[in-house]
Enzyme design. Structure first.
Site, PDB file in Angstrom:
ATOM      1  N   HIS A 320      11.492  -2.910   6.083  1.00 20.71           N
ATOM      2  CA  HIS A 320      10.624  -3.088   4.908  1.00 20.71           C
ATOM      3  C   HIS A 320       9.845  -1.801   4.650  1.00 20.71           C
ATOM      4  CE1 HIS A 320       8.744  -5.659   1.918  1.00 20.71           C
ATOM      5  NE2 HIS A 320       7.707  -4.879   2.096  1.00 20.71           N
ATOM      6  N   ALA A 321       9.888  -1.317   3.410  1.00 21.41           N
ATOM      7  CA  ALA A 321       9.298  -0.013   3.076  1.00 21.41           C
ATOM      8  C   ALA A 321       7.824   0.041   3.446  1.00 21.41           C
ATOM      9  CB  ALA A 321       9.460   0.250   1.575  1.00 21.41           C
ATOM     10  N   HIS A 350       6.313   3.797  -5.555  1.00 20.42           N
ATOM     11  CA  HIS A 350       5.258   2.954  -4.989  1.00 20.42           C
ATOM     12  C   HIS A 350       4.758   3.528  -3.669  1.00 20.42           C
ATOM     13  CE1 HIS A 350       3.176  -0.816  -3.901  1.00 20.42           C
ATOM     14  NE2 HIS A 350       3.527  -0.450  -2.682  1.00 20.42           N
ATOM     15  N   GLU A 351       5.702   3.844  -2.779  1.00 19.45           N
ATOM     16  CA  GLU A 351       5.315   4.347  -1.450  1.00 19.45           C
ATOM     17  C   GLU A 351       4.687   5.738  -1.552  1.00 19.45           C
ATOM     18  OE1 GLU A 351       6.260   0.851   0.051  1.00 19.45           O
ATOM     19  OE2 GLU A 351       5.161   2.474   1.001  1.00 19.45           O
ATOM     20  N   HIS A 354       1.053   5.591  -2.117  1.00 17.79           N
ATOM     21  CA  HIS A 354       0.227   5.456  -0.909  1.00 17.79           C
ATOM     22  C   HIS A 354      -0.027   6.839  -0.299  1.00 17.79           C
ATOM     23  CE1 HIS A 354       0.252   1.102  -0.656  1.00 17.79           C
ATOM     24  NE2 HIS A 354       1.567   1.039  -0.658  1.00 17.79           N
ATOM     25  N   GLU A 378      -2.188  -0.371  -3.528  1.00 19.64           N
ATOM     26  CA  GLU A 378      -0.872  -0.823  -3.999  1.00 19.64           C
ATOM     27  C   GLU A 378      -0.610  -0.418  -5.452  1.00 19.64           C
ATOM     28  OE1 GLU A 378      -0.308  -2.044  -0.279  1.00 19.64           O
ATOM     29  OE2 GLU A 378       1.134  -1.713  -1.883  1.00 19.64           O
ATOM     30  N   HIS A 480       5.753 -10.196   4.609  1.00 17.24           N
ATOM     31  CA  HIS A 480       4.323 -10.048   4.807  1.00 17.24           C
ATOM     32  C   HIS A 480       3.724 -11.201   5.588  1.00 17.24           C
ATOM     33  CE1 HIS A 480       5.565  -7.472   1.595  1.00 17.24           C
ATOM     34  NE2 HIS A 480       4.462  -6.802   1.672  1.00 17.24           N
ATOM     35  N   TYR A 490      -1.377  -7.297  -3.799  1.00 19.18           N
ATOM     36  CA  TYR A 490      -0.362  -7.027  -4.820  1.00 19.18           C
ATOM     37  C   TYR A 490      -0.718  -7.750  -6.121  1.00 19.18           C
ATOM     38  CZ  TYR A 490       2.148  -5.385  -0.735  1.00 19.18           C
ATOM     39  OH  TYR A 490       2.494  -4.720   0.415  1.00 19.18           O
TER      40      TYR A 490
HETATM   41  C1  SLC Z   1       6.870  -1.877  -1.173  1.00 17.61           C
HETATM   42  C2  SLC Z   1       6.084  -2.573  -0.447  1.00 17.61           C
HETATM   43  C3  SLC Z   1       5.436  -1.973   0.764  1.00 17.61           C
HETATM   44 SE1  SLC Z   1       3.539  -1.804   0.612  1.00 17.61          SE
HETATM   45  C4  SLC Z   1       5.838  -4.028  -0.704  1.00 17.61           C
HETATM   46  O1  SLC Z   1       5.765  -4.764   0.271  1.00 17.61           O
HETATM   47  N1  SLC Z   1       5.681  -4.528  -1.948  1.00 17.61           N
HETATM   48  C5  SLC Z   1       5.672  -3.769  -3.211  1.00 17.61           C
HETATM   49  C6  SLC Z   1       5.781  -4.827  -4.294  1.00 17.61           C
HETATM   50  C7  SLC Z   1       5.321  -6.120  -3.702  1.00 17.61           C
HETATM   51  C8  SLC Z   1       5.538  -5.977  -2.173  1.00 17.61           C
HETATM   52  C9  SLC Z   1       6.801  -6.723  -1.748  1.00 17.61           C
HETATM   53  O2  SLC Z   1       7.832  -6.067  -1.569  1.00 17.61           O
HETATM   54  O3  SLC Z   1       6.721  -7.960  -1.631  1.00 17.61           O
HETATM   55 ZN    ZN Z   2       2.492  -0.739  -1.000  1.00 18.65          ZN
END
Ligand code: SLC
Ligand code: ZN
Length: 597
Positions: A320-321, A350-351, A354, A378, A480, A490
């Site tokens: 997961h990024a 997105h990354e 950060h 975010e 998460h 988010y």
């Molecule tokens: C890209 C990330 C790492 Se902070 C992320 O978890 N995001 C970005 C969008 C919403 C959430 C998800 O993937 O659920």
């Molecule tokens: Zn993020």
């Protein structure tokens, strides 16, 4: 007297910050090693170091609390002491802290290692969520294949973690109490300087009408494609048909639901592949955008130490990024299992958002190196991506050939953005409404899955593809929840990023309110020094001031509200209302007939 005490406190803060910088650096390095290569050895090393640092923090906490910092006149010094007075999970007795760390590590490992078998070739059982399950949901239009993948993933990554999740809730709540909160829910809300979730409910009431319209329209188009036996006229939408394993964004079904299908498609994925993009080129493009705003480029160390493609040496890792700050002012990294898709082109921005925040506040005291609130962190990259995603910008960078700029194309473009931004809001909101109710003891373990799906149905208007029981634990199938990462950040981001975008677009001369020739959804702040300066000024504040002050620096507003979202999507909202009226589509949804409680 007080002046001498404050002077002593100031010296103490300087020393403590040095100590913190070193211990956080050690902890982040051990976490990076574990998440980049999940082995028993790396897990043990992380556990031992975490417990050692927790003991050190308990000691320095006693010294911190020996100062009369409540009476300090220097508000900044008082804010630093107040933040250091929050010991976090280090407040737990060592044995409980160990149980907590192990419960979360077990869930992370379960999620990272989970695999499912291929629908057609049942002997092929090495499919991970990234990239394999993600690809199935991006490409398959076979409801049976999608149902198989959905059920298998939720069994492998969700149900398997129910025990560890229950243990984690107990331990994390214990830590919350030791930090002065009733439950983890209030602890998480305090990050937004809130004591309850009323503001989040207000935001939802502002955007719900818009969501109901896009939900009704999409259900109608899915029914046209799959038939009324699969997609009902008035019920919730089956979650496995929305192009995403969690049904959190619906971009992958845009190709067969968009308002004007005869208009040329904006297919970034095809362009990335056609132009031999690589993950590295995607990162360089994002870096270049920030430099075009006269903000910071990433240091060389970033390129040496980041992991931007899934290693092919067979190791287990958290794909997961994520973006990492090593708290030494020099070492910043991203770990991401990038594939060449428009989704990852956005995730890369997105990354890198950060990383930009880390770079902008790297000279602040360590205690202030955080977002003004977690939603700010975010939002940074997404704000840039709002400009990058415009056809205008994609043409500037050669990822889209010339095309019409008429009303229909604008509606298609807004619809594409709506499937990512509007659709996401109820998902993000409900994920932490669920966890708030769990932490508060309102939802007991025997009701976990039932209450989760009640929220999924009532807020998001989706239903599971098959009956669910309490042997399932579908929330942990979302990264998460398995990784103990708070999610309201988010929801906040997807609201405030449009307030930020609106302010930056006006500074860039790209947007004038009520000027239909300059749609907010066509604004591109690329190369605007004025926009970059305003954004940088906000980011440099880190968490040194309450978030309304940071918000005010950029937008002139001190509150978050949905006016940005509603302004951006106003044309689409009107179009959807007319279209749903024209087709007689039922707005909203009747109760699900799927058994899940
Ligand atoms: C890209 C990330 C790492 Se902070 C992320 O978890 N995001 C970005 C969008 C919403 C959430 C998800 O993937 O659920
Ligand atoms: Zn993020």
């Amino acid at each position: 007297e007080r002046a001498a005490e404050e002077a002593a406190g100031r010296d103490y803060m300087r020393t403590l910050d040095e100590v913190k910088s070193k211990s956080k650096n050690r902890l982040v390095l051990a976490s990076w090693d574990y998440e980049s290569n999940i082995t028993a050895y790396n897990e043990e090393k992380l556990l031992q170091l975490s417990l050692e640092i927790a003991e050190e923090e308990k000691e320095s906490w006693k010294e911190t609390m020996s100062y009369l910092w409540h009476e300090f006149e220097d508000q900044d010094l008082k804010r630093m002491f107040q933040k250091y007075s929050q010991l976090g999970t280090s407040a737990l007795p060592e044995d409980l802290n160990q149980r907590l760390i192990q419960a979360v590590n077990n869930m992370q490992a379960t999620y990272a290692k989970a695999t499912i078998c291929d629908y057609k070739d049942r002997t092929k059982c090495d499919l991970h969520v990234e990239p394999d399950v993600t690809d199935i949901f991006a490409k398959s239009e076979d409801p049976e294949e999608l149902k198989h993948a959905w059920l298998e993933w939720h069994k492998a990554a969700g149900a398997a973690s129910k025990g560890n999740f229950t243990e984690y809730v107990l331990m994390e709540n214990e830590a919350a109490k030791l930090n002065g909160y009733d439950t983890v829910a209030e602890w998480w809300l305090s990050e937004y300087e809130m004591t309850n979730e009323d503001q989040f409910a207000t935001l939802w009431n502002q955007v719900k009408p818009l969501y109901e319209q896009i939900h009704a329209y999409v259900r109608g188009r899915l029914r046209a494609k799959y038939g009324e036996d699969v997609v009902s006229k008035k019920g919730p939408i089956p979650a496995h048909l929305l192009g995403n394993i969690w049904a959190q964004t619906w971009n992958n079904i845009e190709k067969f639901t968009r308002p004007y299908p005869e208009k040329p498609d904006v297919d970034v994925t095809a362009a990335l592949i056609a132009q031999n993009y690589t993950p590295l080129k995607m990162f360089q493009a994002a870096d270049e955008f920030f430099k075009s705003l006269n903000l910071s480029g990433v240091p060389d160390l970033f390129w040496d130490r980041s992991i931007i493609e899934k290693p092919n040496d067979g190791r287990d890792l958290v794909c997961h990024a994520s973006a990492w700050d090593f708290f030494d002012g020099e070492d910043f990294r991203i770990k991401q299992c990038t594939t060449l898709t428009s989704a990852f082109f956005k995730t890369t921005h997105h990354e890198m958002g950060h990383i930009q925040y880390y770079l902008q506040y790297k000279d602040l005291p360590v205690i202030y190196r955080a977002g003004a609130n977690p939603g700010f962190h975010e939002a940074v990259g997404d704000v840039i991506a709002l400009s990058v995603a415009t056809p205008k910008h994609l043409r500037v960078v050669g990822l889209l050939e010339d095309g019409p700029d008429d009303l229909e194309s604008n509606i298609n473009q807004q619809f594409k953005m709506g499937l990512e931004k509007i659709v996401f809001l109820p998902f993000a909101y409900l994920l932490d409404l669920f966890r708030y109710s769990v932490f508060r003891g309102i939802t007991a373990p025997r009701d976990y899955n039932c209450h989760f799906w009640q929220l999924r149905e009532s807020l998001q208007g989706v239903e599971p593809p098959a009956p669910r029981t309490e042997n399932d634990f579908d929330p942990a199938a979302k990264y998460h929840v398995s990784a103990n990462v708070e999610y309201m950040r988010y929801y906040v981001s997807y609201i405030i990023q449009f307030q930020f975008h609106r302010a930056l677009c006006q500074l860039a001369g790209e947007y004038t309110p009520n000027d239909p020739s300059q749609l907010l959804s066509n604004c591109d702040i690329y190369r605007s020094q004025a926009a970059g300066k305003a954004l940088g000024n906000m980011l440099q504040m880190g968490s040194s001031k309450p978030w309304p002050e940071a918000m005010e620096v950029l937008t002139g507003q001190r509150n978050m509200d949905a006016s940005g979202v509603l302004e951006y999507f106003a044309p689409l909202h009107e179009w959807l209302k007319m279209e749903n009226e024209r087709t007689g589509e039922f707005i909203g949804w009747e109760p699900s007939t799927v058994q899940y409680c």
